[in-house]
Design an enzyme around this catalytic site. Sequence first.
Site, PDB file in Angstrom:
ATOM      1  CD  GLU A 119      67.899  62.747  41.847  1.00 23.32           C
ATOM      2  OE1 GLU A 119      67.085  62.209  41.994  1.00 23.32           O
ATOM      3  OE2 GLU A 119      68.039  64.204  42.012  1.00 23.32           O
ATOM      4  NE  ARG A 123      65.155  60.249  40.681  1.00 21.07           N
ATOM      5  CZ  ARG A 123      64.711  61.307  39.798  1.00 21.07           C
ATOM      6  NH1 ARG A 123      64.285  60.662  38.662  1.00 21.07           N
ATOM      7  NH2 ARG A 123      64.987  62.230  39.635  1.00 21.07           N
ATOM      8  CG  ASP A 246      64.063  70.595  47.927  1.00 20.57           C
ATOM      9  OD1 ASP A 246      65.028  69.962  48.391  1.00 20.57           O
ATOM     10  OD2 ASP A 246      63.680  70.531  46.802  1.00 20.57           O
ATOM     11  CD  GLU A 362      58.217  69.041  43.696  1.00 19.05           C
ATOM     12  OE1 GLU A 362      57.792  69.189  42.605  1.00 19.05           O
ATOM     13  OE2 GLU A 362      59.191  68.094  43.776  1.00 19.05           O
ATOM     14  CB  THR A 446      61.675  63.493  49.037  1.00 19.12           C
ATOM     15  OG1 THR A 446      61.473  64.539  48.806  1.00 19.12           O
ATOM     16  CG2 THR A 446      62.939  63.153  48.395  1.00 19.12           C
TER      17      THR A 446
HETATM   18  C1  DMJ Z   1      62.040  64.487  42.806  1.00 21.01           C
HETATM   19  O1  DMJ Z   1      62.909  63.536  42.561  1.00 21.01           O
HETATM   20  C2  DMJ Z   1      61.984  64.699  44.488  1.00 21.01           C
HETATM   21  O2  DMJ Z   1      60.534  64.865  44.774  1.00 21.01           O
HETATM   22  C3  DMJ Z   1      62.789  65.447  44.965  1.00 21.01           C
HETATM   23  O3  DMJ Z   1      62.672  65.698  46.589  1.00 21.01           O
HETATM   24  C4  DMJ Z   1      62.743  66.888  44.243  1.00 21.01           C
HETATM   25  N1  DMJ Z   1      62.662  66.710  42.925  1.00 21.01           N
HETATM   26  C5  DMJ Z   1      61.924  65.753  42.272  1.00 21.01           C
HETATM   27  C6  DMJ Z   1      60.368  66.131  41.997  1.00 21.01           C
HETATM   28  O4  DMJ Z   1      60.484  67.415  41.253  1.00 21.01           O
END
Ligand code: DMJ
Length: 458
Positions: A119, A123, A246, A362, A446
């Site tokens: 995380e 981020r 994912d 997403e 992501t």
């Molecule tokens: C985000 O923190 C990122 O996109 C992660 O890959 C998946 N979950 C959240 C958004 O849904």
Amino acid sequence: MMMRLTTFLLALSTLLIPSLSFARTQRERGVNRHELAARVRAEFLHAWRGYERYAWGHDELKPLSKTARDWYDEPLYMTQVDALDTLFLMGLREEEKRTREFVVGHLNFDKDIYVQNFEITIRHLGGLLSAYQLTGDRRLLRLAEDLGNRLLPAFDSPTGIPYRFVNLRTGKVRGEVTNPAEAGTLLIEFGALSKLTRRPVFYDRAKRALVETFKRRSALGLVGSRINVETGEWVGKTSHISGGIDSYYEYLLKCWRLFGDEECRRMWLESIAAVNNHLADEADGELWYGQADMTTGRRTGTSYGALDAFFPAVLALSGDTRRAARLQESSFKMWRAHGIEPESLNYRTMKVEAPGYPLRPEIVESTYYLHRLTGDNYYLLAGSHLFEDFVRHCRTDAAYAALKSVETKEQEDNMESFLFAETFKYFYLLFAPPKTLDFDRVVFNTEAHPIRKTWGRQ
Ligand code: DMJ
């Protein structure tokens, strides 16, 4: 007055166009991109003002109680770091400058707290590096490098697959059971940090974690849902493209594109073939992706949800726009069922399994990719419907709130930082002039932080 008229016309158009039919015949109606981009920006600002007013200096705003929430004992300014590049791209220069100065003045990673490597990487490391590239402010790069150094001990496991938690001050680690997403969604950030600091150690550690996860794929080419970083054994053998796996797939493809890494290309090509063979599911002429046992390939579940909706973007980016477009129709169907998407449903019965909507991006991300990669304006129209629903159900007087249930539309006192990093950013980029960000020259991590390749091939 002008603004009110615009709002009225938009409201009228959503009444006239049968709600969320996304009918392809309507694509020629066209949408006013300029107006929509302005509306997204205004809604972003509405949420941002709420954060500034009630939670400035904390990780997140709780939008219903108008109080603040921190992830750990001390704040790491999650929302501020995650929002920096969106503020920049939306041209909110004053807000961006003020936030950047706050971050640079207050963010200090020398803290005795165990943070979740994945995380914080997606981020903070992603957010700092992207904002550094956009602004040229080297203080952000210095912060990123300090953070990178502090996260490195997470990779000191017998397999090279990182522990889930690392103490930012002591380097002690915790959490020996992880998943492919947490193990394999690090290379864009650590790799870019290597390129920008000229210190290969970051690239090498994150690349090894990705390769070691891939190496443990089954004979069918699938990975499982949980793995022990000390023994390298799978402790969860369900394979899927959903949360927990994912972005492992996303990074195999994107690291090939960003770094020209041929090994990533090979791993991606083998993996996507296995995923399409064993996880893709044809149901009444629709394409979905469900769950299967990683060893036998036996189908074990038919769930699909908000997190899976990232996959059309990845498929489209890989060149498979046909499959991407079909899967996107399934995501739209999931959204349409309740006027906003649930965390998970059973695509065979369309019964909701997990009813929450935590403001996820997403489906918007995939709409944006499909529009950019196919040029089909249908995706603008679809995106405008998603946006109207999103505003209708999630807006509060202070900001935006998650939904406890997409069936009842009851709101929840929660607003994750990815609302600013991703959801609003992808809506904005979908409608804004393409020159706002050169899609072909960046790779999004992501968490939707765009990283520009400013270095040569390796
Ligand atoms: C985000 O923190 C990122 O996109 C992660 O890959 C998946 N979950 C959240 C958004 O849904």
